[in-house]
Scaffold this active site. Structure first.
Site, PDB file in Angstrom:
ATOM      1  CB  CYS A  44      -0.915   0.007   1.210  1.00 37.31           C
ATOM      2  SG  CYS A  44      -2.000  -1.433   1.294  1.00 37.31           S
TER       3      CYS A  44
ATOM      4  CB  CYS B 233     -13.632  -1.440   4.960  1.00 37.95           C
ATOM      5  SG  CYS B 233     -14.121  -2.433   6.401  1.00 37.95           S
ATOM      6  CB  SER B 234     -10.124   1.880   2.061  1.00 41.30           C
ATOM      7  OG  SER B 234      -9.272   0.783   2.293  1.00 41.30           O
TER       8      SER B 234
ATOM      9  CG  HIS C  47      -5.981   1.664  -0.634  1.00 37.12           C
ATOM     10  ND1 HIS C  47      -4.881   2.403  -1.047  1.00 37.12           N
ATOM     11  CD2 HIS C  47      -5.486   0.677   0.177  1.00 37.12           C
ATOM     12  CE1 HIS C  47      -3.783   1.886  -0.527  1.00 37.12           C
ATOM     13  NE2 HIS C  47      -4.125   0.842   0.215  1.00 37.12           N
TER      14      HIS C  47
END
Length: 397
Positions: A87, A212-213, A341
């Site tokens: 990430c 949550c993304s 994301h």
């Protein structure tokens, strides 16, 4: 560092569940990036750094940096690389470009982050299986420990140790998704309330869907230049003032030092603050883009980036201190919760947001008042690695 380095422009693809291919996203963000700096074109780029996590699995393509050069018409004559740090891959690409320019290897570099995560319905299992690779697949992934249950355990432990509440976590999502509603490039385009978060579908207690993304397709680009070159094209550069990174000797969760604290984040932040000459980050930072992959993440980051004492992160959000007009305006673009994301693109988008905040080109509804100093932060894997970069509006000393 021997030379100052500035971000002189950048551009975004639209983020979301896109019909666009991996190549389409690259070209969309690349065109937007060059359009933002009219005096700089593909022929001016000496170095290219591409942040992309799993193109082999998501796009079935390896050796992607030369492909990006081809798609954007860039003849790279000095340095080219793809970075992979889960990430934090986008910030890693940005960091390497900064170091290459600061050391005198390059004068001009293009950084591009890209991820195509939403595959055709019959292949979405590939995306879900691929995400278990980010942690230790043999020890954690095969036992079902992908991101939501792992961060649920983090949340449970933080709640147990520090009395962090469900509503405090929900405030993070309500804030960030509501910012994203005013960001034309964000995945999520609807303001929500704390109750909306708490009442959303429960995934892994205490985390619900809106904690949550998302699984998002997207890309973003930046152009970096040495100070001498930057001053030829703009007087609104965002200057990189510091950078830090730390990794504990841990990848599988059984070797992590804590389930409620990230000392690596503290180490990385302290490195960046020292380079930037920041003594009191809470007083000296105006805007920050931090890695809110889950709501609990942002709360822990308030603490471990050195803004408040350990255990006070929940109260920090509850008191409104991370609002646009608070102590530090946190995630004004919408963060990962609001923007989504696309793994390799997130860090690049964060830096672009700080740049746009400095020059006042974001939508009025999410503009931080007169920002002069900013920060971006990413975690990766099981939060075993943390990366921090500081930026300034004025010329660094």
């Amino acid at each position: 560092m021997t030379r100052n380095v500035g971000i002189v422009g950048g551009g975004h693809a639209k983020w979301g569940v896109r019909e666009a291919s991996y190549k389409d996203l690259i070209q969309e963000a690349g065109k937007a990036t060059f359009d933002d700096v009219p005096d700089v074109g593909p022929k001016d780029i000496e170095g290219l750094f591409v942040g992309s996590v799993q193109p082999e699995r998501f796009a079935f393509q390896t050796h992607v940096a030369p492909m990006v050069a081809e798609l954007l018409g860039v003849d790279v004559d000095s340095m080219i690389a793809r970075t992979e740090l889960a990430c934090a891959s986008g910030q890693a690409a940005l960091r390497y470009a900064w170091l290459a320019i600061a050391s005198g290897q390059l004068d001009t570099a293009l950084v591009l982050g890209v991820e195509k995560m939403n595959l055709p319905r019959e292949h979405m299992a590939e995306t879900q299986a691929s995400m278990t690779n980010v942690m230790d697949r043999e020890f954690d992934g095969v036992n079902g420990l992908n991101a939501p249950p792992y961060f649920a355990m983090i949340a449970q432990r933080h709640m147990h140790e520090y009395d962090t509440t469900r509503e405090q976590m929900a405030r993070v999502s309500a804030k960030n998704k509501s910012h994203a509603a005013h960001n034309e490039f964000a995945h999520y385009q609807k303001e929500i309330s704390v109750d909306d978060v708490v009442d959303s579908f429960e995934l892994s207690p205490p985390l619900c869907l809106y904690d949550c993304s998302g699984v998002t397709d997207g890309a973003a680009g930046l152009i970096l230049m040495s100070e001498e070159k930057a001053r030829e094209v703009t007087d609104e550069a965002a200057w990189i003032t510091g950078s830090g990174q730390a990794c504990m000797a841990s990848n599988s969760i059984n070797n992590l030092p804590s389930m409620s604290a990230w000392p690596q984040a503290t180490t990385a932040a302290e490195q960046a603050y020292e380079q930037a000459g920041i003594d009191d980050p809470l007083a000296e930072l105006d805007v920050a883009e931090v890695h809110d992959c889950f709501t609990i993440s942002e709360i822990i980051e308030y603490e471990d980036l050195g803004w408040v004492e350990k255990g006070e992160g929940g109260q920090f959000i509850e008191d409104g201190r991370s609002e646009l007009d608070g102590d530090i305006g946190v995630n004004p673009r919408g963060g990962l919760l609001g923007c989504g994301h696309p793994l390799g693109a997130t860090g690049v988008s964060q830096a672009l947001e700080i740049f746009n905040q400095f020059r006042g080109t974001v939508e009025d509804e999410r503009q931080v008042p007169d920002p002069e100093a900013g920060l971006i932060h990413n975690l990766s894997g099981s939060a075993s690695v943390h990366s921090v970069m500081t930026l300034a509006r004025g010329r660094p000393q």
